[in-house]
Design a protein around this motif. Structure first.
Motif, mmCIF file in Angstrom:
data_model
loop_
_atom_site.group_PDB
_atom_site.id
_atom_site.type_symbol
_atom_site.label_atom_id
_atom_site.label_comp_id
_atom_site.label_asym_id
_atom_site.label_seq_id
_atom_site.Cartn_x
_atom_site.Cartn_y
_atom_site.Cartn_z
ATOM 1 N N HIS A 189 0.856 -1.189 0.000
ATOM 2 C CA HIS A 189 0.000 0.000 0.000
ATOM 3 C C HIS A 189 0.888 1.234 0.000
ATOM 4 N N SER A 214 4.627 -5.648 1.353
ATOM 5 C CA SER A 214 3.827 -6.134 2.475
ATOM 6 C C SER A 214 3.182 -7.492 2.193
ATOM 7 N N GLU A 215 2.975 -7.811 0.902
ATOM 8 C CA GLU A 215 2.440 -9.122 0.497
ATOM 9 C C GLU A 215 3.400 -9.704 -0.538
ATOM 10 N N VAL A 218 0.959 -11.948 -4.524
ATOM 11 C CA VAL A 218 -0.493 -11.944 -4.666
ATOM 12 C C VAL A 218 -0.848 -12.425 -6.070
ATOM 13 N N THR A 276 3.107 -2.428 8.696
ATOM 14 C CA THR A 276 2.113 -2.150 7.649
ATOM 15 C C THR A 276 0.733 -2.158 8.288
ATOM 16 N N ASP A 280 -4.802 -4.825 2.469
ATOM 17 C CA ASP A 280 -4.121 -5.583 1.435
ATOM 18 C C ASP A 280 -4.710 -5.234 0.069
ATOM 19 N N ALA A 281 -4.022 -5.682 -0.978
ATOM 20 C CA ALA A 281 -4.361 -5.229 -2.329
ATOM 21 C C ALA A 281 -5.738 -5.698 -2.798
ATOM 22 N N ASP A 284 -8.556 -3.901 -1.074
ATOM 23 C CA ASP A 284 -8.514 -2.495 -1.469
ATOM 24 C C ASP A 284 -9.141 -2.313 -2.839
#
Length: 291
Positions: A189, A214-215, A218, A276, A280-281, A284
């Motif tokens: 993010h 952060s991930e 994905v 963070t 998460d993406a 979002d």
């Protein structure tokens, strides 16, 4: 700190400047001459990445740190010269210089998860960046506290590459992935990434690289489905043939969107205490800032 930020009008740079200001740092924005001397949120100085003298002049003795979050020019010599100009007055002072690179320098990671010690294998769109990373890190040997941050694919506030997935879903009437539905992207993010810049200028040792991720990995299929929901379309993702994507988006960028990566950002958490806090993406995209 008084921090000179290159790129405050950009997606990442604007978030970095806002985060630094909120944390009590004094932001000095570098703006191009063609932007005019209009009133701005931050103190500003005139400079351009293609004009080395203007960059050197902007780094006065009252600047404690420089963050280069500007868009590269695409010319390797110009970009390297800009870094040299921005750091010339920092030598021997122990002051800080942070360069923004990206995880695409790692290339396809296969079954492994790359970290900051993994070898680089850049795709063409970022072909010159490993050399500039090395240039920046070498300046630690001349008394500059240098660091490189490699963001993952940045999301948040309805911007970045995920916004393209929403636009593509709207245009095609279905979720879209480029070339291969099994591709994975490391994500972060934009506000969490901005927080990483803050902890790096405050804490990072000289000559270090940090992954702003952060991930780790994905699935782009999940991102595309969520982007379709944001665009008001459903169904399974369509695979957009690479040749067609290259023709419309440009070969280098389309190849980047088809890149499969798993990248760790744990070093910044473990060594710098980076935290963070933002969505998460996938959520979002599905129900957050992209709707």
């Amino acid at each position: 700190m008084r921090v000179l930020v290159i790129g405050t009008s950009g997606y990442v740079g604007s978030a970095v400047a806002q985060r630094l200001s909120a944390a009590g740092h004094q932001v000095v924005a570098l703006i191009r001459p063609d932007r005019g001397k209009r009133a701005r949120r931050y103190e500003w100085r005139i400079g351009d990445l293609t004009d080395p003298d203007s960059l050197t002049a902007a780094v006065t003795g009252d600047i404690d740190a420089v963050i280069h979050a500007g868009t590269p020019t695409g010319d390797a010599t110009v970009d390297a010269t800009a870094v040299a100009a921005l750091t010339s007055r920092l030598r021997g002072t122990g002051r800080t210089f942070v360069y923004t690179s990206g995880v695409w320098v790692l290339g396809a990671t296969g079954t492994a998860t790359a970290d900051e010690n993994s070898p680089v294998n850049p795709i063409p769109i970022v072909g010159c960046r490993p050399d500039i990373e090395s240039q920046v890190l070498d300046f630690a040997g001349v008394g500059i506290r240098t660091a490189v941050i490699r963001p993952g694919i940045v999301h948040g506030h309805g911007g970045g590459i995920p916004a393209l997935l929403v636009d593509l879903a709207r245009k095609h009437g279905a979720p879209v992935v480029v070339a291969n539905a099994s591709v994975r992207w490391p994500m972060v993010h934009v506000d969490d990434l901005a927080a990483l810049f803050g902890v790096v200028i405050e804490q990072a040792p000289a000559g270090t690289i940090w992954h702003g991720v952060s991930e780790n990995a994905v699935p782009v299929r999940e991102l595309a489905i969520a982007a379709g929901q944001a665009a008001g379309v459903g169904g399974e993702p369509q695979v957009w043939p690479l040749s067609q994507a290259q023709a419309e988006l440009g070969a280098s960028f389309a190849d980047a969107l088809a890149l499969d990566q798993s990248v760790s950002g744990h070093a910044a958490r473990d060594r710098l205490g980076w935290r963070t806090e933002h969505p998460d993406a996938v959520p979002d995209l599905r129900e957050g800032s992209y709707r």
